[in-house]
Scaffold this motif. Sequence first.
Motif, PDB file in Angstrom:
ATOM      1  N   SER A 204      23.117 -27.126 -31.062  1.00  0.00           N
ATOM      2  CA  SER A 204      24.125 -27.612 -30.121  1.00  0.00           C
ATOM      3  C   SER A 204      25.494 -27.718 -30.783  1.00  0.00           C
ATOM      4  N   LYS A 205      26.495 -27.111 -30.144  1.00  0.00           N
ATOM      5  CA  LYS A 205      27.872 -27.267 -30.604  1.00  0.00           C
ATOM      6  C   LYS A 205      28.529 -28.492 -29.971  1.00  0.00           C
ATOM      7  N   LYS A 206      27.939 -28.970 -28.845  1.00  0.00           N
ATOM      8  CA  LYS A 206      28.489 -30.142 -28.172  1.00  0.00           C
ATOM      9  C   LYS A 206      28.066 -31.426 -28.860  1.00  0.00           C
ATOM     10  N   ASN A 207      26.826 -31.486 -29.331  1.00  0.00           N
ATOM     11  CA  ASN A 207      26.319 -32.656 -30.051  1.00  0.00           C
ATOM     12  C   ASN A 207      25.635 -32.190 -31.343  1.00  0.00           C
ATOM     13  N   LYS A 232      29.385 -35.191 -34.367  1.00  0.00           N
ATOM     14  CA  LYS A 232      28.257 -35.332 -33.446  1.00  0.00           C
ATOM     15  C   LYS A 232      28.729 -35.883 -32.099  1.00  0.00           C
ATOM     16  N   ASN A 234      32.003 -35.679 -30.932  1.00  0.00           N
ATOM     17  CA  ASN A 234      33.100 -34.919 -30.318  1.00  0.00           C
ATOM     18  C   ASN A 234      32.877 -33.416 -30.287  1.00  0.00           C
ATOM     19  N   GLY A 235      31.751 -32.964 -30.844  1.00  0.00           N
ATOM     20  CA  GLY A 235      31.449 -31.542 -30.789  1.00  0.00           C
ATOM     21  C   GLY A 235      32.070 -30.742 -31.932  1.00  0.00           C
ATOM     22  N   THR A 237      34.341 -27.886 -32.756  1.00  0.00           N
ATOM     23  CA  THR A 237      35.414 -26.968 -32.357  1.00  0.00           C
ATOM     24  C   THR A 237      36.387 -26.833 -33.518  1.00  0.00           C
ATOM     25  N   THR A 240      38.199 -30.235 -33.848  1.00  0.00           N
ATOM     26  CA  THR A 240      37.425 -31.362 -34.392  1.00  0.00           C
ATOM     27  C   THR A 240      37.050 -31.133 -35.855  1.00  0.00           C
TER      28      THR A 240
END
Length: 281
Positions: A204-207, A232, A234-235, A237, A240
Amino acid sequence: MPTLNYLCPTTSSELKKILKKKKTDSFILAGGTDLLVKIRHNVVKPKEIIDIKKIKKFNEIKLTKTQLNIGCAATLNEIAENKTIKEKFPAIADGSLSIGSTQIRNRGTLVGNLCNSSPVADTVPGLLIYDAKIKILSPTGTKTVSIHDFITGVGKNILKKNEIVESVILPLPKNTKSAFLKNARRKALDLSSVNVAVGLFNKSKKNPDIRIAVGACAPITKRAQKAEKFLKKNGLTDETIKKAAKMLPISPISDLRGSKEFRNKIAHRLFIKLATQLGEV
């Protein structure tokens, strides 16, 4: 010429008896890549050498259904070339491969690199992101401690004089990818100015379940827990990752391998490169 007592046990039982009588001027010999240099330069003056290489299980890299056990006499090249380690624990394989020359890696051991407890040790960041367990042997038996509790300072760890590290235990991960990078003054045969290991333990790139460890930038190499928690939440990117780079637990010093400003900048760049690469795969 001083007398040197040489002992070479072939079983753990023999070694336990020897450890029971071990004195401060007795030294363990596995790879010997650091010990022999220290002896040659009179940094240490041993009266007894305990050679543990003849104990069969100490040389093994053994896979079970739940974990991988790396014996204390397994060499860095054996670890770097091991198929399971390259597939399941690439940051540890890469860290092992980055140390010294082929000749050094054919003698030196991962456990020796760990027990030296140097801030620049190239295998430690990888061990930290995989939450390695350290199995310690003493005259009374064995115990297991977390890698996070093992090193206590520059060149210091929790081992007592009659204890040795028998093996490193790595829980088998799932859906994991990792990588290791270092910066040094030369491309080979040099100690790290900065080293970084990053692991992504889910898809997961979101979490993201991301783990980060930075070496050579503080007295003890540690996980970057603040940066991990931030990512974890804020994802993963570009934005971030750059923000997380500013949260790394580093307090570098200036020495012959680089200024503190240089180390700080390189730590950020290596982390950003690794995190970005892992997020893209």
